[in-house]
Write an enzyme that holds these catalytic residues in place. Sequence first.
Site, short mmCIF file in Angstrom:
data_model
loop_
_atom_site.label_atom_id
_atom_site.label_comp_id
_atom_site.label_asym_id
_atom_site.label_seq_id
_atom_site.Cartn_x
_atom_site.Cartn_y
_atom_site.Cartn_z
N GLY A 175 2.00 2.87 -2.74
CA GLY A 175 2.69 3.26 -1.52
C GLY A 175 2.09 2.80 -0.21
O GLY A 175 2.66 3.05 0.85
N ASP A 176 0.93 2.12 -0.27
CA ASP A 176 0.30 1.72 1.00
C ASP A 176 -0.56 0.47 0.81
O ASP A 176 -1.69 0.41 1.27
CB ASP A 176 -0.54 2.86 1.55
CG ASP A 176 -0.89 2.69 3.03
OD1 ASP A 176 -0.27 1.82 3.68
OD2 ASP A 176 -1.78 3.40 3.52
N LEU A 177 -0.01 -0.54 0.14
CA LEU A 177 -0.76 -1.78 -0.08
C LEU A 177 -0.72 -2.63 1.19
O LEU A 177 -0.06 -3.67 1.24
CB LEU A 177 -0.21 -2.54 -1.29
CG LEU A 177 -0.52 -1.91 -2.65
CD1 LEU A 177 0.17 -2.69 -3.77
CD2 LEU A 177 -2.02 -1.84 -2.91
N ASN A 178 -1.44 -2.17 2.19
CA ASN A 178 -1.48 -2.92 3.44
C ASN A 178 -2.73 -3.80 3.49
O ASN A 178 -3.58 -3.74 2.62
CB ASN A 178 -1.37 -1.98 4.64
CG ASN A 178 -2.58 -1.09 4.82
OD1 ASN A 178 -3.71 -1.57 4.97
ND2 ASN A 178 -2.36 0.22 4.82
#
Length: 376
Positions: free
Chosen positions: A227-230
Site C-alpha cells: 500500500g505504500d511502495l514509494n
Amino acid sequence: MSSGNHQHSQKLNKPAFTEKQAADLVERRFGLKVSGISLLPSYDDQNFHVHVSRHEVNGSCTKEYVLKITNWEESQNLKLIEVQTQVMIFLNAEGFPSATPYFTKDGDIMCLESIDTDCTTKSYMVRLLTYLPGRTVATISANPPILYEIGKLAAQLDKVLKFHHPSVQSLHRGEFIWNLANIPLLEKYIHALGQNRHREVVAHVIQQFKDRVVPKLSTFRACINHGDLNDHNILVDSTAVSSERPQIRVSGILDFNDMSYGYYVFEVAIAIMYMMIESKDPLSVGGHVLAGFESIVPLTTEERDALFPLVSGRFAQSLVLAAYTTLMYPENEEYLMITARTGWKHLVQMYELGQQAVEKIWFDTAKTYLRVGHHT
C-alpha cells in the site's frame, strides 16, 4: 510517507519523544546499550536510527536498529500492528528484504510505552526493528531497469502474501483513507486546497473514480497490499547503482503501516505514481513499472482500464492529505509536502493529456519488454 488514516485532525496524534527518552526506552525495554541515536523523518509516527554497542567473543561491535514509535491513534489497534509485524517476519523468511523485530526483555515483538504530554498521559506502541542497508530510490536516478524491478517486486509481494494469522482480518480496514478504494473520502479534505485549479482537477479525479472504478471493483483480483511502495520506502543496494554494469538489487522494503486488503492493480498503480514523482520523464515511468509487474502478475482488461484513474487517484490522495495534514503539523511541512513539489505538475499534466494518450505511452512501453523476452 502515506501512513495514518482519516482522523488526521488529532493534533496530539504524533509521538514527541526526545532522543534521550528514546534512548532510555531502548535500554529499559530491550536491554541494549545505545551508543548513538538520531531522529528520522516520518509522517505521523516517530522513527529513530539507533546504534547499539554490543560485546561479543571477538570484541565489541556496533549494530543498527530503527526504533519505531507508532502514532497514538494507531497504537490503540494492537491487532493491526501485530499482523503488520508478523507480515514483516513472514516476508523476511520468504527471502524478501524486510526488517524484523528485536524482542523486548519480556520476549515480545512490541510493547506499550507511556509518556506525559501537555498534562495528559498517552501510550504508544513501540518496536525495535533491524536497520536495512542501502539508499532510498528517492536519492538515485531511477532508470528503466530499476523501475522494472520495482514493478516486479510489487507483484511478488502481493502474490506471496497469502498470509494466515489470527489477526489478519484487521487488514480489512473499512474507511482507511489511504486504501485506493476510498478515493471518494477525499471530499472531506478537499477544502484544504482552497478554491483553485488544483481543486478542480481533484474533483474531476474523484468523479472519474466513482464513474469508472467503483462499478468495476468487484471484477478486480483481491490480495493484501503493502500500500505504500514509494521512493522513500524502497532501498537499493548502494553498489548496484554505482557500477558501470549494475546488477540491480532491492535491499530493503520499509513501512508496512498502510497494509490493507485491496487488489493487485492497486499496488502497481501506487508504485507507478510514486516512481513518477522525481522522474525527469514521468509519463514514461508507468510502462516500465507495469512491465515488471506484469512479468509476475499480468493485469486483466478491466484492471488495465482502471490504471489511469487509480494512478490519478493516488496523486490526489497524497496531495490533498499532505495539504490537510500540513495544517495540523506545520513544523513537518518540508517532509509532508515532498510529493507536492512535483506532484501537482504531474497530475495536471495527466489530466490535460487525458486517459487515452497517457495509457498509450504506458502500454506501448510495456510492449517493448514483451519483444525482448522479459516476461516469465
